[in-house]
Design a protein around this motif. Structure first.
Motif, PDB file in Angstrom:
ATOM      1  N   PHE A   1       0.691  -1.375  -0.038  1.00  0.00           N
ATOM      2  CA  PHE A   1      -0.053   0.049   0.162  1.00  0.00           C
ATOM      3  C   PHE A   1       0.839   1.480   0.043  1.00  0.00           C
ATOM      4  N   ASP A   2       2.155   1.306   0.412  1.00  0.00           N
ATOM      5  CA  ASP A   2       2.917   2.487   0.344  1.00  0.00           C
ATOM      6  C   ASP A   2       3.403   2.711  -0.932  1.00  0.00           C
ATOM      7  N   LEU A   3       3.959   3.664  -1.191  1.00  0.00           N
ATOM      8  CA  LEU A   3       4.478   4.006  -2.731  1.00  0.00           C
ATOM      9  C   LEU A   3       5.760   3.433  -2.739  1.00  0.00           C
ATOM     10  N   ALA A   4       6.261   2.863  -3.564  1.00  0.00           N
ATOM     11  CA  ALA A   4       7.470   2.123  -4.104  1.00  0.00           C
ATOM     12  C   ALA A   4       8.564   3.194  -3.778  1.00  0.00           C
ATOM     13  N   GLU A   5       9.699   2.729  -3.145  1.00  0.00           N
ATOM     14  CA  GLU A   5      10.708   3.460  -2.831  1.00  0.00           C
ATOM     15  C   GLU A   5      11.713   3.628  -4.425  1.00  0.00           C
ATOM     16  N   VAL A   6      12.355   4.761  -4.266  1.00  0.00           N
ATOM     17  CA  VAL A   6      13.029   4.943  -5.476  1.00  0.00           C
ATOM     18  C   VAL A   6      14.219   3.855  -5.670  1.00  0.00           C
ATOM     19  N   GLY A   7      14.064   3.471  -7.140  1.00  0.00           N
ATOM     20  CA  GLY A   7      15.085   2.415  -7.315  1.00  0.00           C
ATOM     21  C   GLY A   7      14.340   1.109  -7.434  1.00  0.00           C
ATOM     22  N   THR A   8      13.050   0.920  -7.068  1.00  0.00           N
ATOM     23  CA  THR A   8      12.198  -0.338  -7.059  1.00  0.00           C
ATOM     24  C   THR A   8      12.052  -0.429  -8.649  1.00  0.00           C
ATOM     25  N   ASP A   9      12.051  -1.554  -9.114  1.00  0.00           N
ATOM     26  CA  ASP A   9      11.726  -2.167 -10.412  1.00  0.00           C
ATOM     27  C   ASP A   9      10.247  -1.644 -10.795  1.00  0.00           C
ATOM     28  N   PRO A  10      10.311  -0.925 -11.748  1.00  0.00           N
ATOM     29  CA  PRO A  10       8.726  -0.268 -12.021  1.00  0.00           C
ATOM     30  C   PRO A  10       7.744  -1.400 -12.162  1.00  0.00           C
ATOM     31  N   GLU A  11       8.176  -2.507 -12.917  1.00  0.00           N
ATOM     32  CA  GLU A  11       6.926  -3.697 -12.791  1.00  0.00           C
ATOM     33  C   GLU A  11       6.742  -4.155 -11.560  1.00  0.00           C
TER      34      GLU A  11
ATOM     35  N   GLU B   1       0.855  -2.143  -6.654  1.00  0.00           N
ATOM     36  CA  GLU B   1       0.084  -1.316  -6.548  1.00  0.00           C
ATOM     37  C   GLU B   1      -1.429  -1.805  -7.131  1.00  0.00           C
ATOM     38  N   GLN B   2      -1.303  -2.674  -7.925  1.00  0.00           N
ATOM     39  CA  GLN B   2      -2.438  -3.056  -8.733  1.00  0.00           C
ATOM     40  C   GLN B   2      -2.944  -4.321  -7.513  1.00  0.00           C
ATOM     41  N   ALA B   3      -2.067  -5.012  -6.954  1.00  0.00           N
ATOM     42  CA  ALA B   3      -2.766  -5.873  -5.583  1.00  0.00           C
ATOM     43  C   ALA B   3      -3.238  -5.290  -4.650  1.00  0.00           C
ATOM     44  N   ALA B   4      -2.826  -4.125  -4.300  1.00  0.00           N
ATOM     45  CA  ALA B   4      -3.317  -3.246  -3.129  1.00  0.00           C
ATOM     46  C   ALA B   4      -4.741  -2.650  -3.551  1.00  0.00           C
TER      47      ALA B   4
END
Length: 94
Positions: free
Chosen positions: A28-38, A44-47
């Motif tokens: 549910f949190d935003l992805a951290e910088v450097g996280t693989d976009p996929e 995000e879709q799972a949340a």
């Protein structure tokens, strides 16, 4: 500490019995910088799917929408995605 944990700690979030987000902050949190976009898109879709099935969705959405925009937590909340606004001027395209 996730946004929901922080809100719970200071008493800002409403009681949301059966909330599907409990214990799943990484989705549910935003992805951290450097996280693989996929990977970020998958989380995000799972949340959002979990929110759609949540018994507390309507109460969560009412709480979220009642907050001033500047106080809304970032990430997936109530099935919606809230990202920080970009800083700086928009780029011109030719």
């Amino acid at each position: 500490m996730s946004a929901m944990d922080l809100f719970d700690a200071v008493g800002l979030a409403p009681a949301l019995p059966g909330a599907r987000c409990r214990g799943r902050a990484t989705l549910f949190d935003l992805a951290e910088v450097g996280t693989d976009p996929e990977d970020a898109e998958y989380a995000e879709q799972a949340a959002k799917r979990l929110c759609a099935q949540c018994p507390s969705l309507m109460r969560c959405r009412a709480w979220y929408e009642a907050l001033p925009r500047s106080r809304r937590p970032f990430g997936v909340v109530a099935g919606l995605v809230n990202r920080p606004k970009s800083v700086g001027r928009p780029r011109r395209t030719a």
